[in-house]
Scaffold this motif. Structure first.
Motif, mmCIF file in Angstrom:
data_model
loop_
_atom_site.group_PDB
_atom_site.id
_atom_site.type_symbol
_atom_site.label_atom_id
_atom_site.label_comp_id
_atom_site.label_asym_id
_atom_site.label_seq_id
_atom_site.Cartn_x
_atom_site.Cartn_y
_atom_site.Cartn_z
ATOM 1 N N ILE A 160 1.031 -1.095 0.077
ATOM 2 C CA ILE A 160 0.091 0.012 -0.042
ATOM 3 C C ILE A 160 1.023 1.249 -0.011
ATOM 4 C CG2 ILE A 160 -1.728 1.164 1.056
ATOM 5 C CD1 ILE A 160 -2.499 -1.526 2.575
ATOM 6 N N THR A 161 1.147 1.861 -1.242
ATOM 7 C CA THR A 161 2.217 2.842 -1.323
ATOM 8 C C THR A 161 1.294 4.055 -0.972
ATOM 9 O OG1 THR A 161 1.354 3.147 -3.702
ATOM 10 C CG2 THR A 161 3.389 1.737 -3.252
ATOM 11 N N THR A 162 0.089 4.264 -0.667
ATOM 12 C CA THR A 162 -0.600 5.577 -0.038
ATOM 13 C C THR A 162 -0.620 5.397 1.363
ATOM 14 O OG1 THR A 162 -2.597 4.327 -0.665
ATOM 15 C CG2 THR A 162 -1.934 5.697 -2.358
ATOM 16 N N LEU A 163 -0.393 4.490 1.930
ATOM 17 C CA LEU A 163 -0.659 4.570 3.380
ATOM 18 C C LEU A 163 0.306 5.349 4.309
ATOM 19 C CD1 LEU A 163 -2.523 2.780 5.310
ATOM 20 C CD2 LEU A 163 -0.386 1.369 5.917
ATOM 21 N N GLN A 164 -0.434 6.484 5.034
ATOM 22 C CA GLN A 164 0.186 7.415 5.693
ATOM 23 C C GLN A 164 0.034 7.107 7.410
ATOM 24 O OE1 GLN A 164 -1.284 11.228 4.697
ATOM 25 N NE2 GLN A 164 -1.313 10.879 2.465
ATOM 26 N N VAL A 165 -1.000 6.365 8.038
ATOM 27 C CA VAL A 165 -1.081 6.184 9.123
ATOM 28 C C VAL A 165 -1.401 4.707 9.404
ATOM 29 C CG1 VAL A 165 -2.422 6.821 11.407
ATOM 30 C CG2 VAL A 165 -2.097 8.525 9.775
ATOM 31 N N LEU A 166 -0.914 3.928 10.064
ATOM 32 C CA LEU A 166 -0.876 2.562 10.558
ATOM 33 C C LEU A 166 -1.149 2.605 11.974
ATOM 34 C CD1 LEU A 166 -0.998 -0.518 9.663
ATOM 35 C CD2 LEU A 166 1.437 -0.278 9.559
ATOM 36 N N HIS A 167 -2.237 1.841 12.447
ATOM 37 C CA HIS A 167 -2.500 1.380 13.868
ATOM 38 C C HIS A 167 -2.493 -0.133 13.782
ATOM 39 C CE1 HIS A 167 -3.749 5.293 15.498
ATOM 40 N NE2 HIS A 167 -3.684 5.376 14.443
ATOM 41 N N PHE A 173 6.793 1.002 3.707
ATOM 42 C CA PHE A 173 5.539 2.115 3.730
ATOM 43 C C PHE A 173 5.999 3.416 3.341
ATOM 44 C CE2 PHE A 173 4.061 -0.961 6.916
ATOM 45 C CZ PHE A 173 3.251 -1.748 6.254
ATOM 46 N N PRO A 174 6.403 3.779 1.941
ATOM 47 C CA PRO A 174 7.119 5.042 1.447
ATOM 48 C C PRO A 174 6.406 6.310 2.089
ATOM 49 C CG PRO A 174 6.039 3.861 -0.413
ATOM 50 C CD PRO A 174 5.963 2.869 0.721
ATOM 51 N N ALA A 175 5.212 6.286 1.950
ATOM 52 C CA ALA A 175 4.242 7.626 2.556
ATOM 53 C C ALA A 175 3.946 7.422 3.929
ATOM 54 C CB ALA A 175 3.101 7.531 1.730
ATOM 55 N N LEU A 176 4.507 6.486 4.688
ATOM 56 C CA LEU A 176 3.796 6.403 6.104
ATOM 57 C C LEU A 176 4.384 7.801 6.828
ATOM 58 C CD1 LEU A 176 2.279 4.345 7.854
ATOM 59 C CD2 LEU A 176 4.682 3.700 8.851
ATOM 60 N N ARG A 177 3.408 8.186 7.712
ATOM 61 C CA ARG A 177 3.815 9.525 8.637
ATOM 62 C C ARG A 177 3.647 9.260 10.104
ATOM 63 N NH1 ARG A 177 4.799 10.618 4.172
ATOM 64 N NH2 ARG A 177 4.500 12.647 3.161
ATOM 65 N N SER A 178 2.882 8.003 10.427
ATOM 66 C CA SER A 178 2.556 7.578 11.835
ATOM 67 C C SER A 178 2.489 6.237 11.997
ATOM 68 C CB SER A 178 1.209 8.438 12.320
ATOM 69 O OG SER A 178 1.188 8.304 13.919
ATOM 70 N N LEU A 179 3.181 5.529 12.947
ATOM 71 C CA LEU A 179 2.884 4.278 13.144
ATOM 72 C C LEU A 179 2.602 4.056 14.636
ATOM 73 C CD1 LEU A 179 3.056 1.208 12.262
ATOM 74 C CD2 LEU A 179 5.596 1.375 13.116
#
Length: 226
Positions: free
Chosen positions: A171-178, A192-198
């Motif tokens: 998922i290349t668009t994923l920015q937040v993952l909980h 996750f190239p677009a991830l901002r928050s994990l």
């Protein structure tokens, strides 16, 4: 009247009088902890776009809800109270946001496949097919559904399970993952190239070390919840 808020006022039923407010566009009756019933008169609110019943233990929604064809957002239920999944919501074709904070019969699959405009979905019961335009998702998924995640324009995903599915890496668009209750170290590197928050919920030391070492994206904020 276009907006009505009845949050936390202690009512036990949403009164039938709301059906007279035919111009109403937004109705919120959240945090009414003893309210278990909604009047069928709600079906008269043909212009209603938003209905919020969060932390309100409504056991079932009246079938007249299917008449709310302008409804764009529906938030209902609380997790500590069982409820009857509103299967007639498949007729609400304008829905963009659906939050079902209730657990129904595990043998009943929630149908959302016809909600073509759905962007935001929270559901704690099994669902049939993931709508193609989902951007925010929190739901239990089968292996086949997880494999389809890279095909969705997801921005945020809340995993309801005990392990990280490898298909999330696509998922290349994923920015937040909980991720909740994670107790197994993923077998593949995280990409996750677009991830901002994990956000990771775990008490396992090896899992915590893994995520601290693997989150190499300098723009990503990592939070470990014990």
């Amino acid at each position: 009247l276009y907006e009505l808020r009845l949050d936390g006022i202690g009512m036990t039923v949403l009164p039938s009088g709301v059906g007279n407010l035919i111009a109403l566009k937004s109705l919120s009756a959240s945090y009414n902890l003893k309210c278990e019933a909604i009047s069928s008169a709600i079906g008269q609110l043909m212009l209603l776009e938003e209905l919020r019943l969060y932390q309100t233990p409504v056991r079932r929604l009246p079938t007249q809800m299917a008449l709310l064809t302008s409804l764009r957002a529906l938030v209902v239920g609380r997790l500590d109270r069982p409820g009857q999944l509103p299967t007639h919501i498949i007729l609400l074709s304008a829905l963009e946001r659906l939050e079902l904070w209730m657990k129904g019969d595990d043998n009943i699959t929630m149908s959302v496949v016809h909600l073509k405009r759905l962007r935001f979905l929270v559901c704690f019961s099994p669902i049939d097919v993931l709508p193609s335009m989902l951007r925010w998702l929190a739901a239990p998924l089968t292996a086949a559904q997880s494999a389809r995640l890279p095909q969705l324009p997801l921005v945020q995903y809340n995993e309801i399970g005990r392990s990280l599915t490898s298909s999330l890496n696509g998922i290349t668009t994923l920015q937040v993952l909980h991720m909740h209750y994670i107790d197994v170290v993923p077998t593949e590197p995280l990409r996750f190239p677009a991830l901002r928050s994990l956000h990771v919920g775990t008490s396992a030391l090896d899992v915590r070390i893994f995520f601290c070492q693997r989150c190499t994206n300098s723009r990503c904020k990592t939070q470990l919840e014990l």
